[in-house]
Design an enzyme around this catalytic site. Structure first.
Site, PDB file in Angstrom:
ATOM      1  N   TYR A 109       0.855  -1.192   0.000  1.00  0.00           N
ATOM      2  CA  TYR A 109       0.000   0.000   0.000  1.00  0.00           C
ATOM      3  C   TYR A 109       0.887   1.237   0.000  1.00  0.00           C
ATOM      4  O   TYR A 109       1.879   1.308   0.734  1.00  0.00           O
ATOM      5  CB  TYR A 109      -0.873   0.019   1.262  1.00  0.00           C
ATOM      6  CG  TYR A 109      -1.712   1.263   1.384  1.00  0.00           C
ATOM      7  CD1 TYR A 109      -3.014   1.303   0.895  1.00  0.00           C
ATOM      8  CD2 TYR A 109      -1.196   2.423   1.966  1.00  0.00           C
ATOM      9  CE1 TYR A 109      -3.782   2.446   0.984  1.00  0.00           C
ATOM     10  CE2 TYR A 109      -1.960   3.581   2.057  1.00  0.00           C
ATOM     11  CZ  TYR A 109      -3.253   3.584   1.566  1.00  0.00           C
ATOM     12  OH  TYR A 109      -4.006   4.725   1.644  1.00  0.00           O
ATOM     13  N   GLU A 197      -3.538   7.353  -4.295  1.00  0.00           N
ATOM     14  CA  GLU A 197      -3.520   6.130  -3.497  1.00  0.00           C
ATOM     15  C   GLU A 197      -3.331   4.927  -4.410  1.00  0.00           C
ATOM     16  O   GLU A 197      -4.092   4.756  -5.366  1.00  0.00           O
ATOM     17  CB  GLU A 197      -4.820   5.976  -2.712  1.00  0.00           C
ATOM     18  CG  GLU A 197      -4.792   4.769  -1.779  1.00  0.00           C
ATOM     19  CD  GLU A 197      -6.133   4.524  -1.096  1.00  0.00           C
ATOM     20  OE1 GLU A 197      -7.138   4.346  -1.806  1.00  0.00           O
ATOM     21  OE2 GLU A 197      -6.164   4.529   0.141  1.00  0.00           O
TER      22      GLU A 197
END
Ligand code: ADP
Ligand code: MG
Length: 389
Positions: A109, A197
């Site tokens: 992530y 993101e």
């Protein structure tokens, strides 16, 4: 402003980020042709909506044949996908992205956001990426690393190394991470992003990095500097009332409650919503008509509020500083006559020309509850919605 995954990937690719090849499709036939063009033996068909959580909601389908791709596209197109980010109403899938299947070894992530406390761009990263990142953040926050960039020096190679190390990358992936970090920071700054993101950022079985999902959003106030980005806007994904409000330069956000709010100034709008909640009511919207609103703008704002079927009562809370109360009152009267006001309305006018404003309202013949005190006004509007129910 938000954009779709496939658009975000195109944007990031221009900055040098590693992306899997993919094709956008509006029909099942286009999806099939796309898969054929891409070649290979595994594809993923991904619903394109402005929300994440698609994987868990069945919006990401792994396919082993071109026929499966066609069937997956058929299944997704036109359906309403409800994910933990769409709200209970869900979002209609109008296009799908067909992407070459990726040989995933690990899912990481990484995101870039503006840290408003430090006033810096911050990076948040974790080795535990993928569809359960929210749970990782809640239960094992130590698995998440975070640091920010000094705006005077910007990106430095050690940032990339730090991140590559934190993500446990070595060899080719380590080198790629350093390049990717630089690309992301450049993209964030150059395009005035709000957020980038990437979840997951994937380490493939072959040992390379691939940006497998991407969410990019932009600062609305800077869009005038990026006409090519503004073109990526997909009005189908936005609330029609919010689009209408945008046209009239109104700051409007639709909410789920039953009390329509018309307020000038964002701070006062927040305080108004708070006081409604304090009295047991639920605001139907946030609306800031701005400091220098005209009669026309107030009138448009009013129409937008009343077009919402959930609105059972309206609270107008205006502090006339630059804005004059008589102008607001004229706008209210004009709009209320135009659309035949059927719900109770409580008006609190304070400040410049408030006497004239109240007189215009009183003389209008409209059924308006005038109130000078905000607490009383909130109590009255909440009581009015309860009566209506
Ligand atoms: P969302 O975040 O909306 O659930 P993602 O794009 O992150 O959607 O996809 C969900 C999961 O599907 C990913 O975590 C990954 O495991 C898998 N996935 C997505 N794209 C691919 C791809 N091209 N190849 C293989 N697996 C994929
Ligand atoms: Mg994702």
């Amino acid at each position: 402003m938000n954009i779709h995954e496939y658009q975000a990937k195109e944007v990031l690719k221009k900055f040098g980020a590693p992306i899997s090849p993919g094709k956008i499709a509006f029909t099942a036939e286009q999806a099939e042709a796309g898969a054929q063009e891409l070649g290979g033996s595994v594809w993923v068909v991904k619903a394109q909506i402005h929300a994440g959580g698609r994987g868990k909601a069945g919006g990401v389908i792994l396919c082993k044949t071109v026929n499966d791709v066609k069937a997956a596209a058929q299944k997704l197109l036109g359906t309403t996908l409800v994910t933990h980010q769409t709200g209970p109403k869900g979002q209609v899938v109008r296009k799908v992205y067909v992407e070459s299947g990726c040989n995933i070894d690990r899912e990481l992530y990484i995101s870039l956001v503006l840290d408003r406390n430090s006033g810096r761009v911050a990076v948040i990263a974790s080795q535990a990426g993928g569809m359960d990142i929210e749970e990782v953040a809640a239960k094992t926050p130590e698995k998440i690393v975070q640091f920010s960039f000094d705006p005077s020096t910007g990106y430095m190679p050690y940032h990339g190394r730090k991140l590559a190390y934190a993500l446990g990358l070595d060899g080719e992936a380590h080198k790629q991470m350093i390049k990717l970090t630089e690309s992301l920071v450049k993209c964030y700054i150059d395009l005035d992003c709000n957020q980038i993101e990437i979840n997951p950022l994937v380490v493939t079985k072959e040992g390379g990095l691939v940006v497998l999902d991407a969410k990019v959003s932009f600062d609305d106030n800077a869009l005038f500097r990026h006409p090519e980005i503004e073109q990526l806007r997909d009005l189908d994904e936005e609330d029609p009332a919010e689009i209408e409000a945008h046209k009239h330069e109104l700051n409007y956000v639709k909410l789920d409650g039953s009390i329509g709010c018309m307020v000038n100034g964002a701070g006062l709008a927040m305080a108004t919503m708070d006081i409604i909640k304090l009295h047991g009511g639920e605001p139907a919207n946030f609306l800031d008509v701005g400091g220098g609103a005209t009669k026309e703008r107030v009138s448009e704002a009013f129409k937008i509020i009343l077009a919402d079927k959930n609105v059972k009562a309206v609270l107008v809370n205006i502090f006339g500083g630059i804005m004059r109360c008589d102008v607001i009152a004229e706008g209210i009267v004009a709009a209320a006559k135009d659309i035949q006001l059927k719900v109770p309305m409580v008006v609190r006018l304070q400040g410049t020309n408030m006497e004239q404003g109240r007189k215009i309202l009183n003389d209008s013949g409209l059924k308006i509850i005038s109130e000078g005190d905000l607490t009383q006004a909130a109590a009255k509007v909440v009581a009015a919605t309860k009566e209506a129910a």
